[in-house]
Design an enzyme around this catalytic site. Structure first.
Site, PDB file in Angstrom:
ATOM      1  N   ASP A 176       6.911  47.881 -73.012  1.00 47.57           N
ATOM      2  CA  ASP A 176       7.498  49.207 -73.014  1.00 47.57           C
ATOM      3  C   ASP A 176       8.294  49.351 -71.713  1.00 47.57           C
ATOM      4  OD1 ASP A 176       7.941  51.980 -73.524  1.00 47.57           O
ATOM      5  OD2 ASP A 176       6.154  52.460 -72.324  1.00 47.57           O
TER       6      ASP A 176
ATOM      7  N   ASP B  95       9.763  52.764 -70.015  1.00 48.30           N
ATOM      8  CA  ASP B  95       9.422  53.903 -69.153  1.00 48.30           C
ATOM      9  C   ASP B  95       7.906  54.025 -69.017  1.00 48.30           C
ATOM     10  OD1 ASP B  95      12.187  54.504 -69.027  1.00 48.30           O
ATOM     11  OD2 ASP B  95      12.060  55.644 -70.889  1.00 48.30           O
TER      12      ASP B  95
HETATM   13 MG   LIG Z   1       6.304  54.520 -71.932  1.00 49.58          MG
END
Ligand SMILES: [Mg+2]
Length: 188
Positions: free
Chosen positions: A14, A16
């Site tokens: 992932d 962010d």
């Molecule tokens: Mg995230």
């Protein structure tokens, strides 16, 4: 002639909250603060023979906050920052879709939005990924759910130190495969 790429397991990251601090809808380099250990973690994954892929929900596009070019430009910048630190991100996927804001432009890719598995499956379709040893790491339950939907182990990151966390995951995956391969376990 281009030599065929060698099959390898993949680390799906992932973005962010894993590579960079999640400030909400970051779409410019000046909004990126790297998480502690992020670059060293990617470098370690490179050294350990992993493809490194980023899979990120970017509903800010469906919301009209920024466009796909901004995300692509940001990802080029992130890859170049990584490269300067000796780390390689092999590919990125982002999900522009959001069920509440999409006007139909991105609905064909609705399963790309995590917890859907679409981004992971698309990367697996374009790269020679070995399922065994592959994993995803994210900071939300929807990340882990996307991994599960793609039949991969998913790990939650607490936001502290990505290198330490990745080392831990690789240790766990190593001991899991040893347990499967060990002759002692054959009859269990
Ligand atoms: Mg995230």
């Amino acid at each position: 002639m281009i030599a065929p790429k060698q099959p390898k397991p993949a680390a799906f990251l992932d973005r962010d909250g894993v590579l960079n601090l999640d400030i909400g809808y970051a779409h410019r380099p000046d909004q990126i603060s790297w998480v502690v250990g992020a670059k060293a973690a990617v470098q370690l994954l490179n050294q350990r023979g992993y493809w490194v892929f980023v899979v990120t929900n970017q509903a800010g596009i469906a919301r009209g906050l920024y466009d796909q070019k901004a995300v692509n430009d940001l990802h080029l910048w992130m890859a170049s920052e990584m490269r300067q630190a000796g780390a390689v991100i092999d590919d990125f996927r982002f999900a522009a879709f959001h069920p509440d804001f999409d006007d139909g432009r991105f609905s064909a890719q609705s399963d790309w939005r995590k917890p859907g598995p679409g981004m992971i499956l698309d990367l697996q379709a374009h790269w020679p990924v070995i399922q065994d040893g592959s994993f995803l790491i994210g900071d939300r339950d929807s990340d882990v759910a996307a991994a599960k939907a793609a039949d991969l182990p998913g790990f939650l990151f607490d936001g502290d130190d990505l290198l330490a966390t990745i080392k831990n995951i690789l240790r766990q995956l190593d001991s899991a495969s040893v347990a499967v391969e060990s002759p002692d376990n054959r009859h269990k």
